[in-house]
Write an enzyme that holds these catalytic residues in place. Structure first.
Site, PDB file in Angstrom:
ATOM      1  CB  THR A  15      -0.905   0.010   1.255  1.00 48.99           C
ATOM      2  OG1 THR A  15      -1.786  -1.091   1.157  1.00 48.99           O
ATOM      3  CG2 THR A  15      -1.700   1.286   1.379  1.00 48.99           C
ATOM      4  CG  ASP A  56      -1.494  -6.681  -2.666  1.00 51.34           C
ATOM      5  OD1 ASP A  56      -1.297  -7.406  -1.662  1.00 51.34           O
ATOM      6  OD2 ASP A  56      -2.463  -5.927  -2.775  1.00 51.34           O
TER       7      ASP A  56
HETATM    8  N1  ASP Z   1      -2.555  -5.603   0.239  1.00 59.84           N
HETATM    9  C1  ASP Z   1      -1.531  -4.709   0.699  1.00 59.84           C
HETATM   10  C2  ASP Z   1      -0.213  -5.462   0.733  1.00 59.84           C
HETATM   11  O1  ASP Z   1      -0.001  -6.251   1.618  1.00 59.84           O
HETATM   12  C3  ASP Z   1      -1.875  -4.167   2.046  1.00 59.84           C
HETATM   13  C4  ASP Z   1      -0.905  -3.172   2.636  1.00 59.84           C
HETATM   14  O2  ASP Z   1       0.206  -2.974   2.193  1.00 59.84           O
HETATM   15  O3  ASP Z   1      -1.303  -2.511   3.623  1.00 59.84           O
HETATM   16  O4  ASP Z   1       0.604  -5.304  -0.133  1.00 59.84           O
END
Ligand code: ASP
Length: 342
Positions: A15, A56
């Protein structure tokens, strides 16, 4: 005047590096842009950023952990500390795996990320990244204060292999329930020195790269289907199971269940008992419902997190050890991941 410390920032996506796309948040920010969001860090150290991955973290695999370890090993002598910008979803698995892979680590490796992308107004990414970098650069004389793999999130620095993601939306998204935080960042950063890992012998960094993924997690619940448990325990090539039990390590007394457990341990499958509770440790001798697991060859995972137990099993079997050797090492603390008497 003291020379500025040199920090290598390894960008892997998540994220923190995401922007909105037509189908949801997607990692897109380059490492150069990551640094542009936090120009203040230039005052405390020199940061070089490298794009290692742009994922991700849901898609993270052992092959990606190897890339991170290789990058750290390759640049080990050129930098004073390492920060890994990583997605939060599997950050605790990566941190646990890296703690086992980087034998004799004596420099900081700090993973961080964010719940909101860096480009968003209320992002938690800037503070997380700035403080992670400041901690990676922190020294006491010639020695780095942190010499282990950690996660920094919100206000706390936690031992990586003791940490779990506990919230899908709070900024305070990670917890280390069974081990004290290593540092707390408020107006200043307070280090919890007695709990920070220090290797007794100074040896060269030894990276490890091999994993065996013939591992499963069996989470118990009332009313489990014998067929499901049987299929899991009879999976071809299965070598290790992390069994998440109730309370202090208790499991049903049904004959069918104990028979399947016995058959698996007799075949050399290592079954590690960890509790579904957030805090506390497995103690199989406390209740009869725990003792029967001990009698059927299950070993204690003590106060391990699931993330640490799974990656440790993958790591130990990947190192080519026998079931007996894996059992022995699972019950010792390799790098502070469980609380056992020495
Ligand atoms: N889906 C994202 C990831 O793990 C969630 C995050 O980074 O907060 O890459």
């Amino acid at each position: 005047m003291q020379q500025k410390k040199r920090i290598l920032l390894l960008a892997t996506g998540g994220t923190i590096a995401s922007r909105k796309s037509d189908n949801g948040l997607k990692p897109q920010i380059t490492p150069e842009e990551l640094i542009e969001y936090i120009p203040q860090v230039k005052e405390i150290c020199d940061v070089e950023a490298v794009q290692l991955l742009n994922l991700d973290s849901t898609n993270m695999e052992p092959a990606h952990w190897k890339l991170m370890v290789h990058a750290i090993w390759e640049h080990y002598d050129d930098f004073d500390g390492f920060v890994i910008a990583h997605g939060t979803d599997t950050m605790a698995f990566t941190a646990s795996a890296l703690s086992f892979m980087l034998e004799n680590l004596s420099k900081p490796v700090i993973l961080t990320g964010s719940q909101l992308p860096l480009g968003m107004l209320r992002t938690d990414g800037k503070e997380n990244l700035i403080t992670a970098i400041e901690i990676a650069a922190a020294h006491d004389g010639d020695s780095p204060i942190i010499q282990e793999v950690c996660i920094f999130f919100e206000n706390d620095l936690m031992r990586g292999n003791r940490t779990s993601k506990t919230s899908a939306d709070n900024f305070n998204a990670f917890h280390s329930y069974n081990y004290p935080v290593l540092a707390h960042a408020g107006i200043s950063i307070h280090y919890n020195l007695p709990h920070i890992y220090r290797s007794k012998l100074k040896k060269p960094l030894k990276p490890h790269y091999t994993f065996d993924n013939n591992i499963a997690i069996l989470k118990l619940f009332p009313g489990m289907s014998p067929l499901v448990v049987e299929n899991l325990l009879k999976t071809p090539q299965l070598k290790g199971v992390v069994m998440e039990t109730f309370g202090s390590g208790n499991a049903p007394s049904s004959e069918w269940f104990l028979k399947l457990i016995r058959e698996a341990t007799d075949k050399g499958i290592v079954i590690v008992n960890i509790t579904q509770c957030h805090t506390g440790s497995v103690e199989m001798g406390r209740y009869k419902t725990g003792h029967h697991l001990l009698e059927n060859g299950v070993i204690s995972g003590y106060d391990s997190t699931t993330e640490s137990a799974v990656t440790k099993l993958m790591f130990l079997f990947g190192s080519g050890l026998s079931s007996e050797e894996v059992k022995e090492y699972m019950q010792c603390s390799l790098i502070g991941e469980i609380t056992v008497e020495d």
